[in-house]
Enzyme design. Structure first.
Site, PDB file in Angstrom:
ATOM      1  N   GLY A   1       0.799  -1.245   0.000  1.00  0.00           N
ATOM      2  CA  GLY A   1       0.000   0.000   0.000  1.00  0.00           C
ATOM      3  C   GLY A   1       0.813   1.268   0.000  1.00  0.00           C
ATOM      4  O   GLY A   1       0.231   2.356  -0.049  1.00  0.00           O
TER       5      GLY A   1
ATOM      6  N   ASP B   1       3.379  -2.900   3.697  1.00  0.00           N
ATOM      7  CA  ASP B   1       4.484  -2.577   2.770  1.00  0.00           C
ATOM      8  C   ASP B   1       5.784  -3.009   3.426  1.00  0.00           C
ATOM      9  O   ASP B   1       5.768  -3.591   4.520  1.00  0.00           O
ATOM     10  CB  ASP B   1       4.498  -1.077   2.402  1.00  0.00           C
ATOM     11  CG  ASP B   1       5.093  -0.827   1.014  1.00  0.00           C
ATOM     12  OD1 ASP B   1       6.315  -1.006   0.857  1.00  0.00           O
ATOM     13  OD2 ASP B   1       4.342  -0.467   0.083  1.00  0.00           O
TER      14      ASP B   1
ATOM     15  N   ARG C   1      -3.026  -1.530  -5.547  1.00  0.00           N
ATOM     16  CA  ARG C   1      -3.051  -0.404  -6.494  1.00  0.00           C
ATOM     17  C   ARG C   1      -1.613  -0.172  -6.990  1.00  0.00           C
ATOM     18  O   ARG C   1      -0.695   0.039  -6.194  1.00  0.00           O
ATOM     19  CB  ARG C   1      -3.574   0.861  -5.793  1.00  0.00           C
ATOM     20  CG  ARG C   1      -4.070   1.954  -6.736  1.00  0.00           C
ATOM     21  CD  ARG C   1      -2.988   2.819  -7.346  1.00  0.00           C
ATOM     22  NE  ARG C   1      -2.268   3.582  -6.357  1.00  0.00           N
ATOM     23  CZ  ARG C   1      -2.530   4.862  -6.069  1.00  0.00           C
ATOM     24  NH1 ARG C   1      -3.455   5.508  -6.730  1.00  0.00           N
ATOM     25  NH2 ARG C   1      -1.823   5.489  -5.149  1.00  0.00           N
TER      26      ARG C   1
ATOM     27  N   HIS D   1       1.547  -4.086 -12.029  1.00  0.00           N
ATOM     28  CA  HIS D   1       2.301  -3.581 -13.191  1.00  0.00           C
ATOM     29  C   HIS D   1       3.806  -3.469 -12.914  1.00  0.00           C
ATOM     30  O   HIS D   1       4.591  -3.265 -13.825  1.00  0.00           O
ATOM     31  CB  HIS D   1       1.709  -2.266 -13.720  1.00  0.00           C
ATOM     32  CG  HIS D   1       2.022  -1.049 -12.914  1.00  0.00           C
ATOM     33  ND1 HIS D   1       1.915   0.226 -13.444  1.00  0.00           N
ATOM     34  CD2 HIS D   1       2.407  -0.879 -11.627  1.00  0.00           C
ATOM     35  CE1 HIS D   1       2.237   1.104 -12.513  1.00  0.00           C
ATOM     36  NE2 HIS D   1       2.534   0.478 -11.403  1.00  0.00           N
TER      37      HIS D   1
HETATM   38  C1  LIG Z   1       4.130   1.609  -7.198  1.00  0.00           C
HETATM   39  S1  LIG Z   1       4.191   1.583  -5.459  1.00  0.00           S
HETATM   40  C2  LIG Z   1       2.465   1.480  -5.075  1.00  0.00           C
HETATM   41  C3  LIG Z   1       2.163   1.859  -3.656  1.00  0.00           C
HETATM   42  C4  LIG Z   1       0.683   1.902  -3.297  1.00  0.00           C
HETATM   43  N1  LIG Z   1      -0.011   0.677  -3.641  1.00  0.00           N
HETATM   44  C5  LIG Z   1       0.021   3.084  -3.965  1.00  0.00           C
HETATM   45  O1  LIG Z   1      -0.650   2.888  -4.971  1.00  0.00           O
HETATM   46  O2  LIG Z   1       0.210   4.221  -3.491  1.00  0.00           O
HETATM   47  C6  LIG Z   1       4.755  -0.039  -5.150  1.00  0.00           C
HETATM   48  C7  LIG Z   1       4.878  -0.381  -3.692  1.00  0.00           C
HETATM   49  O3  LIG Z   1       5.197  -1.746  -3.559  1.00  0.00           O
HETATM   50  C8  LIG Z   1       6.017  -1.871  -2.422  1.00  0.00           C
HETATM   51  N2  LIG Z   1       6.743  -3.143  -2.476  1.00  0.00           N
HETATM   52  C9  LIG Z   1       7.724  -3.508  -3.324  1.00  0.00           C
HETATM   53  N3  LIG Z   1       8.119  -4.762  -3.070  1.00  0.00           N
HETATM   54  C10 LIG Z   1       7.382  -5.198  -2.040  1.00  0.00           C
HETATM   55  C11 LIG Z   1       7.322  -6.440  -1.334  1.00  0.00           C
HETATM   56  N4  LIG Z   1       8.132  -7.450  -1.659  1.00  0.00           N
HETATM   57  N5  LIG Z   1       6.422  -6.554  -0.350  1.00  0.00           N
HETATM   58  C12 LIG Z   1       5.611  -5.517  -0.016  1.00  0.00           C
HETATM   59  N6  LIG Z   1       5.612  -4.328  -0.659  1.00  0.00           N
HETATM   60  C13 LIG Z   1       6.488  -4.168  -1.656  1.00  0.00           C
HETATM   61  C14 LIG Z   1       6.930  -0.669  -2.544  1.00  0.00           C
HETATM   62  O4  LIG Z   1       7.607  -0.380  -1.347  1.00  0.00           O
HETATM   63  C15 LIG Z   1       5.959   0.402  -2.972  1.00  0.00           C
HETATM   64  O5  LIG Z   1       5.409   1.072  -1.880  1.00  0.00           O
END
Ligand SMILES: C[S@@+](CC[C@H](N)C(=O)[O-])C[C@H]1O[C@@H](n2cnc3c(N)ncnc32)[C@H](O)[C@@H]1O
Length: 449
Positions: free
Chosen positions: A267, A289, A337, A341
């Site tokens: 998130g 996260d 969200r 992708h």
């Molecule tokens: C593009 S951002 C989207 C964040 C959020 N869903 C939003 O829409 O504001 C991707 C998120 O995935 C998290 N992330 C990446 N790898 C992860 C993992 N292995 N487990 C949990 N979160 C992860 C990142 O830290 C980042 O906050």
């Protein structure tokens, strides 16, 4: 009608529609020369649809009337747009000009931002020629509607002093920073990656920064935390940039029993959860996260935006790696969200399988992500636009999605997907697609099978 006449007619009827809409609201159409101020029609659905038609037609008109070589000469050096935007945002020229409506001589701007005035003038003139800033008189520059959107959230003197928090709350400037720093550095390896890189290199980002870490792990390294914090501001802005209706109306949240648990998987700071918690405070939310994001950025975000939601238990912030088994079992909704992708099909399948194992028989999976649209007619695409526009509406719609698609490839080896590609991911992981709402961000609702 000829293509040229059809395009000009789309533009002129669209302009008339916009002028009527603004005069109905008793507000003048915003001037390009004045700083941006949020207006009542900024997110109006009809105004947005009309604007898309005008922009699509205007770009297609330019591509049609110009000699091919002129268009190529325009597109090929477009990296200078990134560099110019990146420089002025990094050294905070829009902030220097914020309270200077008549503009400032470039000697004064250069002295404040510590950049050679002669070179800075060339950068600002490049931008002013493309409608970012205004050259008021020779070498005197002022903010205009577009450059003013880059102003950060603190006075210029503070910005000069505290570099690590400069992008806090400055979500548009944060996008520029993210795109023109780590993304542009990675992009210089884009061609080499596609043509020559060994198969085990995930993305141009990995070639550029000589790392095997994912972008997210890299942001957690002490030396990249400032960039990670800036990225968290990009994502916080996405929560606010997309109309709240996408999240609020994307699913029947009001049909859920009070106290039902909704998990915001990956998130970020939880900006989508903030939107939902304001609209549906009777539900309980868990924002998950990685540790650095939760302990630092998300805690601070909620302290500023809604400390009450944390203290009364409406929202819980939880460290969780989505490649490990999901600790929250049988939630009513798991939503993601802008997550799928970021990942290849294989990695996305792992994420979705963990959610399926944790899900109960009536749990739902909700994915908010862009939906890829073909540039050619497609029965599953948008309703056919007016002749002769591209089926995905070209620049304002398909252009945005395809840019992000390449950005995902550049940084993560991720991709934007069509509805059918999402359906296939669901089929591979025990989730059945039962509803799709297209829009600036698509909403896909799956049930557990
Ligand atoms: C593009 S951002 C989207 C964040 C959020 N869903 C939003 O829409 O504001 C991707 C998120 O995935 C998290 N992330 C990446 N790898 C992860 C993992 N292995 N487990 C949990 N979160 C992860 C990142 O830290 C980042 O906050």
């Amino acid at each position: 009608m000829s293509p040229l006449a059809s395009l000009t007619s789309i533009i002129s009827s669209g302009v008339q529609t916009l002028e009527y809409a603004y005069s109905d609201h008793g507000v003048p159409f915003p001037s390009l020369d004045e700083p941006y101020c949020p207006g009542p029609l900024d997110n109006d659905a009809a105004v947005t649809a009309t604007t898309h038609l005008i922009v699509a037609a205007a770009y297609q008109l330019i591509a049609t009337v110009r000699l091919p070589i002129a268009t190529i000469h325009d597109y090929a050096p477009s990296m200078y747009m990134s560099s110019a935007l990146g420089l002025v945002t990094d050294v905070e020229v829009p902030d220097v000009l914020k309270d200077e409506p008549a503009g400032l001589h470039v000697d004064a701007i250069g002295a404040k931002v510590d950049v050679d005035p002669g070179k800075l003038a060339r950068v600002l003139r490049y931008l002013a020629t493309r409608h970012v800033f205004r050259e008021v008189t020779p070498n005197v520059f002022a903010n205009n509607r577009i450059s003013s959107a880059l102003v950060k959230n603190q006075p210029f003197q503070q910005l000069k002093a505290k570099k690590s928090i400069n992008y806090d709350g400055a979500t548009t400037a944060a996008i520029v920073g993210h795109m023109t720093d780590e993304s542009q550095i990675s992009n210089s390896f884009f061609i080499e990656y596609l043509r020559d890189a060994p198969k085990d290199v995930e993305a141009p980002f990995h070639l550029a920064f000589k790392t095997k870490l994912t972008l997210w792990e890299w942001y957690e390294e002490p030396s990249n935390r400032v960039r990670g914090r800036r990225f968290a501001n990009v994502m916080a802005g996405d929560g606010e940039r997309f109309p709240a209706t996408i999240f609020i109306e994307g699913f029947e949240w009001s049909s859920l029993e009070a106290g039902s648990i909704v998990v915001d998987v990956g998130g970020g700071v939880g900006s989508v959860t903030l939107t939902l918690a304001k609209a549906f405070p009777q539900l309980k939310y868990i924002v998950q996260d990685l540790r650095e994001v939760i302990d630092d950025q998300a805690q601070q975000y909620w302290e500023q935006k809604s400390p009450q939601s944390i203290s009364d238990g409406t929202v819980v912030l939880q460290t969780h790696n989505f490649f490990k088994p999901q600790p929250v079992k049988d939630a009513v909704v798991y939503f993601l969200r802008g997550i799928i992708h970021n990942w290849t099909d294989a990695m996305s399948i792992t994420i979705l399988k963990h959610l399926r194992v944790a899900a109960g028989p009536s749990s739902k999976l909700v994915i908010f992500d862009m939906l890829m649209l073909y540039a050619c007619p497609d029965p599953a695409g948008l309703p056919p636009p007016p002749y002769p526009l591209l089926a995905n509406l070209g620049l304002p719609v398909g252009g945005f999605i395809t840019s992000f698609d390449l950005h995902m490839l550049n940084m993560l080896n991720g991709q934007e997907r069509t509805v059918n590609q999402f359906m296939a991911l669901g089929e591979a992981t025990g989730w059945k697609l039962e509803d799709v709402k297209p829009g600036a961000l698509g909403v896909l609702v799956f049930s557990a099978v």
